[in-house]
Design a protein around this motif. Sequence first.
Motif, PDB file in Angstrom:
ATOM      1  N   LEU A   1      -8.325   2.156   7.882  1.00  0.00           N
ATOM      2  CA  LEU A   1      -7.541   1.358   8.419  1.00  0.00           C
ATOM      3  C   LEU A   1      -6.467   1.040   7.082  1.00  0.00           C
ATOM      4  CD1 LEU A   1      -9.699  -1.384  10.112  1.00  0.00           C
ATOM      5  CD2 LEU A   1      -8.275   0.542  11.099  1.00  0.00           C
ATOM      6  N   VAL A   2      -6.921   1.133   6.120  1.00  0.00           N
ATOM      7  CA  VAL A   2      -5.882   0.790   4.889  1.00  0.00           C
ATOM      8  C   VAL A   2      -4.778   1.918   5.030  1.00  0.00           C
ATOM      9  CG1 VAL A   2      -5.797   0.757   2.502  1.00  0.00           C
ATOM     10  CG2 VAL A   2      -7.443  -0.533   3.261  1.00  0.00           C
TER      11      VAL A   2
ATOM     12  N   GLN B   1      -0.766   1.601   5.145  1.00  0.00           N
ATOM     13  CA  GLN B   1       0.137   1.927   4.043  1.00  0.00           C
ATOM     14  C   GLN B   1       0.933   2.974   4.722  1.00  0.00           C
ATOM     15  OE1 GLN B   1      -2.604   3.139   1.026  1.00  0.00           O
ATOM     16  NE2 GLN B   1      -2.628   0.986   0.040  1.00  0.00           N
ATOM     17  N   ALA B   2       0.449   3.874   5.498  1.00  0.00           N
ATOM     18  CA  ALA B   2       1.204   4.914   6.324  1.00  0.00           C
ATOM     19  C   ALA B   2       2.494   4.372   7.108  1.00  0.00           C
ATOM     20  CB  ALA B   2       0.452   6.069   6.957  1.00  0.00           C
ATOM     21  N   ASN B   3       2.271   3.110   7.728  1.00  0.00           N
ATOM     22  CA  ASN B   3       3.282   2.601   8.535  1.00  0.00           C
ATOM     23  C   ASN B   3       3.872   1.299   8.067  1.00  0.00           C
ATOM     24  OD1 ASN B   3       2.930   3.927  11.482  1.00  0.00           O
ATOM     25  ND2 ASN B   3       0.781   3.674  10.512  1.00  0.00           N
ATOM     26  N   LYS B   4       3.704   0.898   6.605  1.00  0.00           N
ATOM     27  CA  LYS B   4       4.292  -0.300   6.293  1.00  0.00           C
ATOM     28  C   LYS B   4       5.824  -0.039   6.231  1.00  0.00           C
ATOM     29  CE  LYS B   4       3.865   0.654   1.431  1.00  0.00           C
ATOM     30  NZ  LYS B   4       3.254   0.363   0.145  1.00  0.00           N
ATOM     31  N   ASP B   5       6.474   0.993   5.973  1.00  0.00           N
ATOM     32  CA  ASP B   5       7.830   1.074   5.892  1.00  0.00           C
ATOM     33  C   ASP B   5       8.532   1.577   7.049  1.00  0.00           C
ATOM     34  OD1 ASP B   5       8.167   0.044   2.929  1.00  0.00           O
ATOM     35  OD2 ASP B   5       7.029   2.174   2.444  1.00  0.00           O
ATOM     36  N   SER B   6       7.791   1.714   8.197  1.00  0.00           N
ATOM     37  CA  SER B   6       8.477   2.064   9.619  1.00  0.00           C
ATOM     38  C   SER B   6       9.501   1.249   9.885  1.00  0.00           C
ATOM     39  CB  SER B   6       7.222   2.175  10.563  1.00  0.00           C
ATOM     40  OG  SER B   6       7.781   2.382  11.834  1.00  0.00           O
ATOM     41  N   GLU B   7      10.513   1.842  10.301  1.00  0.00           N
ATOM     42  CA  GLU B   7      11.411   1.258  10.975  1.00  0.00           C
ATOM     43  C   GLU B   7      11.463   1.122  12.517  1.00  0.00           C
ATOM     44  OE1 GLU B   7      14.061   0.064   9.186  1.00  0.00           O
ATOM     45  OE2 GLU B   7      13.460   0.824   7.199  1.00  0.00           O
TER      46      GLU B   7
ATOM     47  N   LYS C   1      -4.009  -6.103   3.097  1.00  0.00           N
ATOM     48  CA  LYS C   1      -3.442  -7.292   3.155  1.00  0.00           C
ATOM     49  C   LYS C   1      -1.893  -7.030   2.695  1.00  0.00           C
ATOM     50  CE  LYS C   1      -3.722 -10.607   0.311  1.00  0.00           C
ATOM     51  NZ  LYS C   1      -3.981 -11.602  -0.589  1.00  0.00           N
ATOM     52  N   ASP C   2      -1.790  -6.358   1.429  1.00  0.00           N
ATOM     53  CA  ASP C   2      -0.434  -6.078   0.987  1.00  0.00           C
ATOM     54  C   ASP C   2       0.505  -5.178   1.880  1.00  0.00           C
ATOM     55  OD1 ASP C   2      -1.261  -7.754  -1.040  1.00  0.00           O
ATOM     56  OD2 ASP C   2      -1.353  -6.088  -2.466  1.00  0.00           O
ATOM     57  N   ALA C   3      -0.068  -4.050   2.468  1.00  0.00           N
ATOM     58  CA  ALA C   3       0.641  -3.164   3.416  1.00  0.00           C
ATOM     59  C   ALA C   3       1.056  -4.006   4.529  1.00  0.00           C
ATOM     60  CB  ALA C   3      -0.380  -2.262   3.716  1.00  0.00           C
ATOM     61  N   CYS C   4      -0.064  -4.727   5.264  1.00  0.00           N
ATOM     62  CA  CYS C   4       0.315  -5.307   6.520  1.00  0.00           C
ATOM     63  C   CYS C   4       1.600  -6.563   6.276  1.00  0.00           C
ATOM     64  CB  CYS C   4      -0.861  -6.188   7.028  1.00  0.00           C
ATOM     65  SG  CYS C   4      -2.164  -5.048   7.700  1.00  0.00           S
ATOM     66  N   ASN C   5       1.318  -7.127   4.867  1.00  0.00           N
ATOM     67  CA  ASN C   5       2.196  -8.356   4.896  1.00  0.00           C
ATOM     68  C   ASN C   5       3.758  -7.707   4.421  1.00  0.00           C
ATOM     69  OD1 ASN C   5       0.455 -10.424   5.010  1.00  0.00           O
ATOM     70  ND2 ASN C   5       0.054 -10.755   2.829  1.00  0.00           N
ATOM     71  N   HIS C   6       3.488  -6.563   3.872  1.00  0.00           N
ATOM     72  CA  HIS C   6       4.775  -6.118   3.697  1.00  0.00           C
ATOM     73  C   HIS C   6       5.609  -5.493   4.978  1.00  0.00           C
ATOM     74  CE1 HIS C   6       7.590  -3.056   1.515  1.00  0.00           C
ATOM     75  NE2 HIS C   6       7.553  -2.144   2.428  1.00  0.00           N
ATOM     76  N   TYR C   7       4.860  -5.076   5.754  1.00  0.00           N
ATOM     77  CA  TYR C   7       5.333  -4.562   7.176  1.00  0.00           C
ATOM     78  C   TYR C   7       6.127  -5.841   7.692  1.00  0.00           C
ATOM     79  CZ  TYR C   7       6.044  -3.331  11.924  1.00  0.00           C
ATOM     80  OH  TYR C   7       6.618  -3.276  13.206  1.00  0.00           O
ATOM     81  N   PHE C   8       5.288  -6.841   8.039  1.00  0.00           N
ATOM     82  CA  PHE C   8       5.540  -8.080   8.842  1.00  0.00           C
ATOM     83  C   PHE C   8       6.776  -8.973   7.859  1.00  0.00           C
ATOM     84  CE2 PHE C   8       1.551  -7.340  10.884  1.00  0.00           C
ATOM     85  CZ  PHE C   8       1.949  -7.568  12.199  1.00  0.00           C
ATOM     86  N   ASP C   9       6.791  -8.828   6.598  1.00  0.00           N
ATOM     87  CA  ASP C   9       7.807  -9.590   5.891  1.00  0.00           C
ATOM     88  C   ASP C   9       9.131  -8.626   6.309  1.00  0.00           C
ATOM     89  OD1 ASP C   9       6.094 -11.292   4.741  1.00  0.00           O
ATOM     90  OD2 ASP C   9       6.192 -10.242   3.034  1.00  0.00           O
ATOM     91  N   ARG C  10       9.078  -7.431   6.246  1.00  0.00           N
ATOM     92  CA  ARG C  10      10.484  -6.480   6.957  1.00  0.00           C
ATOM     93  C   ARG C  10      10.540  -6.885   8.128  1.00  0.00           C
ATOM     94  NH1 ARG C  10       9.252  -1.718   7.463  1.00  0.00           N
ATOM     95  NH2 ARG C  10      11.353  -1.274   7.420  1.00  0.00           N
ATOM     96  N   LEU C  11       9.452  -7.188   8.930  1.00  0.00           N
ATOM     97  CA  LEU C  11       9.958  -7.388  10.301  1.00  0.00           C
ATOM     98  C   LEU C  11      10.693  -8.640  10.552  1.00  0.00           C
ATOM     99  CD1 LEU C  11       9.628  -6.716  13.347  1.00  0.00           C
ATOM    100  CD2 LEU C  11       7.499  -7.994  13.274  1.00  0.00           C
ATOM    101  N   HIS C  12      10.020  -9.636   9.911  1.00  0.00           N
ATOM    102  CA  HIS C  12      10.813 -11.159   9.927  1.00  0.00           C
ATOM    103  C   HIS C  12      12.063 -11.124   9.105  1.00  0.00           C
ATOM    104  CE1 HIS C  12       6.233 -12.494  10.385  1.00  0.00           C
ATOM    105  NE2 HIS C  12       6.872 -12.359  11.407  1.00  0.00           N
ATOM    106  N   ALA C  13      12.310 -10.354   7.936  1.00  0.00           N
ATOM    107  CA  ALA C  13      13.583 -10.423   7.449  1.00  0.00           C
ATOM    108  C   ALA C  13      14.679  -9.518   8.272  1.00  0.00           C
ATOM    109  CB  ALA C  13      13.433  -9.381   6.369  1.00  0.00           C
TER     110      ALA C  13
END
Length: 658
Positions: free
Chosen positions: A433-434, A438-444, A479-491
Motif C-alpha cells: 500500500l505504501v 507513493q506511486a500516485n502521490k504526484d498524479s494529475e 501518511k506522508d504520501a497520502c497527505n502529499h496527494y490530498f494537499d495537492r488536491l485541495h490546493a
Amino acid sequence: MLDEKQEPTTSEEVNDDQKTEEVKADTKENTTDVDEVKVEEPTPEAEQTDDDSKAEESTNETQQAVDELEENVAEDSEDESATKRHEIPMLDYHSMSMENLVKEFGKLVKNEKIQAIKDHIDQIKTEFNQKYGELIEQKKEEFLADGGNIIDFRYTSTVKTDFNTVYGEYKDKRNAYYQNLEQNLKENLKKRLAIIEELKGLINVEENINDTYKHFKSLQDQWRYAGPIPRAEYNNVWKTYHHHIERFYDFLHLNRDLRDLDFKRNLEEKEHIIAQAEALADENDANTAFRKLQSLHKLWKEEVGPVAKELRDDIWERFSKATKVIHDKRQEYLKNIDAIYEQNLIRKNEIIAKINEVASEKVTSHNIWQKKIKEIESLRESFFNAGKVPLKVNEKTWAAFKEAVRSFNRNKNAFYKDLKKDQQVNLNKKLDLVKTAQANKDSEDFDMTTPLMKKIQSEWKRIGHVPRKHSDKIWKEFKDACNHYFDRLHASKNKASEQEVANLETKKAFLDKMKAIEFSGNKEEDLALVKQHIDEWKGIGRVPFNKKNIEDTFNKALDGIFKKLGLDPTEAELIKYSNKVSALSGSNDSRKIENERNFVRKKITDITGKMHQLENNLQFFANSNSDNPLVKDVHKNIEKHRQELEIWKAKLKHLREI
C-alpha cells in the motif's frame, strides 16, 4: 579453645634461674609442648549434687555460646571485610534484559570486592546464558524461515562480546585476589609464628629487665598489625601466643611495678569491654548485637593482654556470661524468625503454584495475554514482598519461582512468535500500500486517483498489526504520501484568492505590530493583551496554501512573548495549541482535525506506556534507600512524563470540543 578459665598455670612460681621451654599444666606431672598448648578438662567428681549438675550444664552452655562466637571470629579473621558480602542486595536478575545484566555485572566487578560478589555473578551468568540461548534459537528460526541452511547459520552479538569482556575481567581479578590472599595469609602466619618464637626467647634472655619489657611491648604491637591468617590456624596460633604472653608475666621475674601497671591497665580495658558486652543486652537487633560482640571478642583477644592471675577466672567468667546473654537472645530471635520464614515459604509456594496455574492456561488472543502478563507481574511483586524463607530452601524456592515464570514466558513467547509471523504478512501488505500511495502521490488525474487513494486508506485500517520496529516508519511513509496527494488536491481546488493574498499582507503587518507591544508589567493584564492579539490574528482569515508557514512564524513570536512574561510553559503551550486548532478547523478539512486527534491519542498512549514501565522499574529498587540516585532519577522521569501527559490530555479535550 583456650580462654581465661582454661589457661595453663603452675602450682608454684618458677625460680629466677629457671630456664625452660616446658610448662607444667596445673598439678599434672607430665609436661606440655608449649607450641601446641592443650587444655585438659578437670576430672568430674565421683558424685555430684543436683546443684553441681545444673552448674556444669550452665557452664557447658556458656562455653558453647563462646565457642560459636569465637568460631565466627576465626572465620572473619581470614577476610577482614567478610561482612561486606552480605550487604550487596540481590537484584531481580531474571527480569533484566541482557544489556542490563552486562551493565550490572560491570558495576559489581568495578565497585565491589571481588570475593563478595560470587553469588551475584553466578545468578547473572545463569540468566544471561538463558536469555542468550533463547535469542540464538529465535535468530536460528528466522534464518531457517528465510530459506537459510542450518549449517550456514552464524550469529554474533555485541552484548555477548561485552559480557565475555566483563567476565574475563572478573576471572582475572578473582584469580589475582585468591592468589594474593593465599600468599598474604601464609606470609602473615609466618610473621605471627616468628613473633611467638621471639616471645619464647624473652624468658631466656639475660639483659636489663626494662630492655626486655620494651622488646616485649614491641612484639605485642607487631602482633596487632601482623594481618589476617588462615582461619584453620587462627585459634591454635592465638592460644599459643596468649600462652607465651602469660608466661612472660607469670614466670619471668619482672619488675613488679611494670607488671602491676600492665595488669591494671589491661583490667580496666577488659572491664570496659565487659561493660560494652553487657550493654548489648539492650540492643533490639539481635544480629547487630551479635556482630558487635564479635568485635569485642576480637578486641579482647588481639588488643588486650592478661590481668593478674587471681582475677583471670573472674574477669573471664563475667565476659562469658555477657556473651551467653547475647547468644541466647540471638538463638531466641533465630527460633522466632524461623517460624516467620516458614510462613513466608508457604506464601511463596502458593504464589509459585498460582504462576504455574496461569502458565498452563491456553490463551489465544493478544488482549488476554496482556491481562495475563499484568497478572504475572502482580504475582512476581507479591513474591518479592513475601519476605525471606529458611536458608536451606532458599535456592530451591528461588529456582522453582524462576522456572514457573520461565514456563509462562515460554508459552507467551511461543504465542507471539506465531503472531509475529502474521505481523510479517501484514507488513508485506502494508508495504504494498505504501508503494501504491507513493506511486500516485504526484498524479494529475485527480478524478481517477482520488478514489484509489481513499480505497488504500480503508484497506490500511483493515490490515492488522505489524512488527513494532517497522510500525512508525511505514505509517509515516504512507501518511506522508497520502497527505502529499490530498494537499495537492485541495490546493488545486483552493487557489489563492485576492482576499487570501490581502490576509497574508495583513498578517505580515500584524507580526511587526506584535514586536512593538509594550507591556504594563501586570501579568494578568499583559496576558489578556496577548490573547486579544491572538484573537485578532485568528480574525484576519486564511492565507494562500503555500504561505501557511506564516503560522509557524506567529507561534515563534508568541514563544518569545510568553518567555518575556514568565508564563508557565504548560499554559503557554495550550494557548498556542488553541491557535493551531483554530487554523485546522478553519481549513474546512475534517480529515486534518481527525488526524490531529489520532496523533494526540497516540502521544497519550506512548507517554502512559513509558510511565508504567518506569513504575514497574521501581519494583527492582523496593529495598533501596529513597536517596539512591537511580531511584531519584526514575521518580524525576515519571514526574516529567506526568506533566507531559496532562498537556496532551488537555489538547485532546480541546479537540473534542470543536
